[in-house]
Design a protein around this motif. Sequence first.
Motif, PDB file in Angstrom:
ATOM      1  N   ARG A 181      -1.543 -30.870 -46.666  1.00 53.51           N
ATOM      2  CA  ARG A 181      -0.435 -31.807 -46.571  1.00 53.51           C
ATOM      3  C   ARG A 181       0.301 -31.536 -45.273  1.00 53.51           C
ATOM      4  O   ARG A 181       0.797 -32.610 -44.438  1.00 53.51           O
ATOM      5  N   THR A 182       0.446 -30.263 -44.843  1.00 49.68           N
ATOM      6  CA  THR A 182       1.092 -29.902 -43.643  1.00 49.68           C
ATOM      7  C   THR A 182       0.459 -30.480 -42.538  1.00 49.68           C
ATOM      8  O   THR A 182       0.755 -30.885 -41.360  1.00 49.68           O
ATOM      9  N   ARG A 184      -1.895 -32.643 -42.332  1.00 47.45           N
ATOM     10  CA  ARG A 184      -1.828 -34.165 -42.092  1.00 47.45           C
ATOM     11  C   ARG A 184      -0.569 -34.625 -41.548  1.00 47.45           C
ATOM     12  O   ARG A 184      -0.746 -35.527 -40.513  1.00 47.45           O
ATOM     13  N   GLU A 185       0.433 -34.045 -41.765  1.00 50.40           N
ATOM     14  CA  GLU A 185       1.693 -34.609 -40.901  1.00 50.40           C
ATOM     15  C   GLU A 185       1.562 -33.967 -39.494  1.00 50.40           C
ATOM     16  O   GLU A 185       2.235 -34.663 -38.674  1.00 50.40           O
ATOM     17  N   GLU A 230       8.675 -33.561 -36.726  1.00 51.25           N
ATOM     18  CA  GLU A 230       7.852 -34.265 -37.914  1.00 51.25           C
ATOM     19  C   GLU A 230       8.040 -33.540 -39.103  1.00 51.25           C
ATOM     20  O   GLU A 230       8.415 -34.023 -40.146  1.00 51.25           O
ATOM     21  N   LYS A 234      10.143 -34.470 -42.747  1.00 50.03           N
ATOM     22  CA  LYS A 234       9.440 -34.512 -43.922  1.00 50.03           C
ATOM     23  C   LYS A 234       9.762 -33.192 -44.805  1.00 50.03           C
ATOM     24  O   LYS A 234       9.154 -32.971 -46.083  1.00 50.03           O
TER      25      LYS A 234
END
Length: 341
Positions: A181-182, A184-185, A230, A234
């Motif tokens: 997930r990290t 991807r961001e 970013e 998030k």
Amino acid sequence: MNARLERKLRVIVIIAAAGSFAGAVFAATHGLPLLPGVVTGLLISSILGGFEILIFDGPVRAWLNDRSFTASLLIKSTFYATVILTVQWFPIVEWILGRRPMLGIDTFWSSLLYSVVVSIIVNLALAITNLVGGRALLNFFTGRYHAPVEEERFVLFVDIAGSTGLAEKFGSLGIHRFLDRTFRELSLPVVDHRGEVLAYVGDEMIVTWTKREGAKDSRPLRCFMAMRDELAQKSGYFEREFGVAPRIRGSLHFGPVIIGEIGDVKRAIVFNGDVMNTTSRLEALSRDIDGGFVASRAAIAQFKSPLPVAMRDLGRLPIRGRMDGIDAMGLEETAQRITAA
């Protein structure tokens, strides 16, 4: 033009061009007028391209990313088939062109099957491009690095801080989800700053730019700062999902890199040379540097525009493998982000 928007428009143009060409081929091979075939292909591909960018790469992007490669491909292909059936069942193209419907029932089914197959091929090509990387795939096709070449490159190493402790907390499966997930961001700022993700190695992400692309607007440095922004935006999501928000450290270096294809069973384009080793060692030094970022003076010297953040001189730092050390710079502890011009 905004790099993320440019990427989306490029995908739409590619899909539309592929659809138009496929429509022309079908018309030519079945003795049908060329214009309706081209318009049919253009209409279908434009609708699918719009959904690809506005929906699949928009609101449902995170949901699709959580699906496997095959599941995502099937979901999108099913939707594609539905759109194709709708466009071809109703004489939409004939209405647009002001013509009478010309497809017989046999031609209709062959046209439908042909369109579905073409859409699946295009969808598969897009999925593979996303899996391998657009630039890497293009370089394989063009043979740019079939024979090794030397290029001057910016290399940015980004490391997830405290990943060892997080791995103990989350377990093997949990830390993988967290890193996935990290990363991807973090990939979004890379696209915005026209970088290329070279590899993910454990809890590290390696990004690179050519000399010409990276020197513009201090892109590698801006990219790292945008990555931090970013993750800050998030942080609420990560707190809810994992109980902790990720933090990153980084290092940046510039110099000659040897790039070439390597391997047999699994062919890959790899980067080798002192620049890669030095950047990795600078990243290790960033763990003990306030601000969590170290850049070589050689990299900073390539930037001709004002820096996006205040930096301080760290002097010459000792580094393994270099007897004379390396001149380095770090982020000011109280540095404020400077808005790009």
